[in-house]
Motif scaffolding. Structure first.
Motif, PDB file in Angstrom:
ATOM      1  N   ASP A 191      65.798 -66.380 161.128  1.00 55.41           N
ATOM      2  CA  ASP A 191      66.287 -67.734 160.867  1.00 55.41           C
ATOM      3  C   ASP A 191      65.297 -68.446 159.944  1.00 55.41           C
ATOM      4  N   PRO A 192      65.284 -68.069 158.647  1.00 54.25           N
ATOM      5  CA  PRO A 192      64.276 -68.601 157.723  1.00 54.25           C
ATOM      6  C   PRO A 192      64.411 -70.107 157.501  1.00 54.25           C
ATOM      7  N   SER A 193      63.261 -70.748 157.319  1.00 56.75           N
ATOM      8  CA  SER A 193      63.244 -72.169 156.998  1.00 56.75           C
ATOM      9  C   SER A 193      62.493 -72.362 155.684  1.00 56.75           C
ATOM     10  N   LEU A 194      62.941 -73.326 154.924  1.00 56.89           N
ATOM     11  CA  LEU A 194      62.338 -73.596 153.620  1.00 56.89           C
ATOM     12  C   LEU A 194      60.879 -74.044 153.723  1.00 56.89           C
ATOM     13  N   PRO A 195      60.508 -74.937 154.642  1.00 55.85           N
ATOM     14  CA  PRO A 195      59.106 -75.394 154.669  1.00 55.85           C
ATOM     15  C   PRO A 195      58.080 -74.270 154.841  1.00 55.85           C
ATOM     16  N   ALA A 196      58.337 -73.314 155.702  1.00 55.91           N
ATOM     17  CA  ALA A 196      57.387 -72.211 155.903  1.00 55.91           C
ATOM     18  C   ALA A 196      57.272 -71.361 154.639  1.00 55.91           C
ATOM     19  N   ALA A 197      58.385 -71.149 153.963  1.00 57.71           N
ATOM     20  CA  ALA A 197      58.364 -70.355 152.735  1.00 57.71           C
ATOM     21  C   ALA A 197      57.593 -71.078 151.631  1.00 57.71           C
ATOM     22  N   ILE A 198      57.859 -72.372 151.471  1.00 58.05           N
ATOM     23  CA  ILE A 198      57.151 -73.149 150.437  1.00 58.05           C
ATOM     24  C   ILE A 198      55.658 -73.207 150.762  1.00 58.05           C
ATOM     25  N   ALA A 199      55.322 -73.445 152.017  1.00 54.23           N
ATOM     26  CA  ALA A 199      53.911 -73.501 152.414  1.00 54.23           C
ATOM     27  C   ALA A 199      53.214 -72.177 152.116  1.00 54.23           C
ATOM     28  N   THR A 200      53.888 -71.072 152.385  1.00 56.57           N
ATOM     29  CA  THR A 200      53.313 -69.763 152.084  1.00 56.57           C
ATOM     30  C   THR A 200      53.137 -69.592 150.583  1.00 56.57           C
ATOM     31  N   GLY A 201      54.157 -69.969 149.822  1.00 52.82           N
ATOM     32  CA  GLY A 201      54.060 -69.873 148.363  1.00 52.82           C
ATOM     33  C   GLY A 201      52.883 -70.667 147.823  1.00 52.82           C
ATOM     34  N   ILE A 202      52.743 -71.904 148.290  1.00 50.76           N
ATOM     35  CA  ILE A 202      51.633 -72.745 147.834  1.00 50.76           C
ATOM     36  C   ILE A 202      50.296 -72.151 148.277  1.00 50.76           C
ATOM     37  N   ALA A 203      50.235 -71.610 149.487  1.00 49.96           N
ATOM     38  CA  ALA A 203      48.990 -71.012 149.984  1.00 49.96           C
ATOM     39  C   ALA A 203      48.561 -69.819 149.130  1.00 49.96           C
ATOM     40  N   THR A 204      49.534 -69.115 148.557  1.00 49.26           N
ATOM     41  CA  THR A 204      49.186 -67.940 147.751  1.00 49.26           C
ATOM     42  C   THR A 204      48.469 -68.306 146.453  1.00 49.26           C
ATOM     43  N   VAL A 205      48.447 -69.585 146.103  1.00 49.18           N
ATOM     44  CA  VAL A 205      47.727 -69.996 144.897  1.00 49.18           C
ATOM     45  C   VAL A 205      46.220 -69.783 145.073  1.00 49.18           C
ATOM     46  N   ALA A 206      45.786 -69.565 146.301  1.00 47.05           N
ATOM     47  CA  ALA A 206      44.378 -69.250 146.537  1.00 47.05           C
ATOM     48  C   ALA A 206      43.983 -67.962 145.807  1.00 47.05           C
ATOM     49  N   ALA A 207      44.904 -67.024 145.677  1.00 48.51           N
ATOM     50  CA  ALA A 207      44.583 -65.746 145.017  1.00 48.51           C
ATOM     51  C   ALA A 207      44.168 -65.951 143.554  1.00 48.51           C
ATOM     52  N   PRO A 208      44.969 -66.634 142.736  1.00 50.84           N
ATOM     53  CA  PRO A 208      44.485 -66.844 141.373  1.00 50.84           C
ATOM     54  C   PRO A 208      43.286 -67.791 141.306  1.00 50.84           C
TER      55      PRO A 208
END
Length: 161
Positions: free
Chosen positions: A95-112
């Motif tokens: 049951d995916p939710s948009l906030p968790a996906a967006i938060a994960t996407g934004i968190a991945t900016v730590a890699a670059p």
């Protein structure tokens, strides 16, 4: 096996979303994005002990760097999808939710910000580039789009798997 298919589906869809965003920015706004050949160059220099460069653009080119870079780009997208599954759990996958996906996407900016850009000689969070804030905002935007792609991929995986 279902988890692996989920990670592959979600990671590839999210990475395609990121690539589509980059393509559209280049096509309509003239804003270039990361050349994944540079990621391949960076990775291919690692076996010789070179993990960071003063300037990746002037580092010697490597055979097949473009292919290696694109493969790594998609593999990292799948790994980030795996991270989302690990953190959010199988309940979120059902049951995916948009906030968790967006938060994960934004968190991945730590890699670059903290790995790729410093290793390329661009400094932490692009601090050594001519326009650091613009580079940071572009990174945040594309990783936000990656988050949207994680959500779209999770919805697709939910329906397909």
């Amino acid at each position: 096996m279902a988890e692996i298919l989920w990670m592959l589906t979600v990671g590839v869809v999210a990475t395609i979303a990121m690539d589509l965003w980059s393509f559209l920015q280049k096509r309509f706004l003239g804003i270039g994005s990361l050349d994944y050949a540079l990621v391949g160059r960076w990775l291919l220099h690692m076996p010789s002990g070179k993990f960071a460069h003063d300037n990746i653009f002037t580092a010697p080119a490597c055979s097949r760097e473009r292919e290696v870079g694109w493969l790594a780009h998609y593999a990292i997208g799948v790994l980030f999808a795996a991270l989302l599954l690990l953190v959010a759990g199988p309940v979120w996958a059902r049951d995916p939710s948009l906030p968790a996906a967006i938060a994960t996407g934004i968190a991945t900016v730590a890699a670059p910000f903290f790995v790729l850009q410093p290793a390329f000689g661009m400094g932490i969070a692009a601090s050594k580039t001519p326009r650091p804030m613009a580079a940071r905002l572009r990174s945040l935007a594309v990783h936000g789009v990656f988050g949207l792609g994680l959500y779209a991929g999770a919805l697709l995986a939910k329906d397909l798997l």
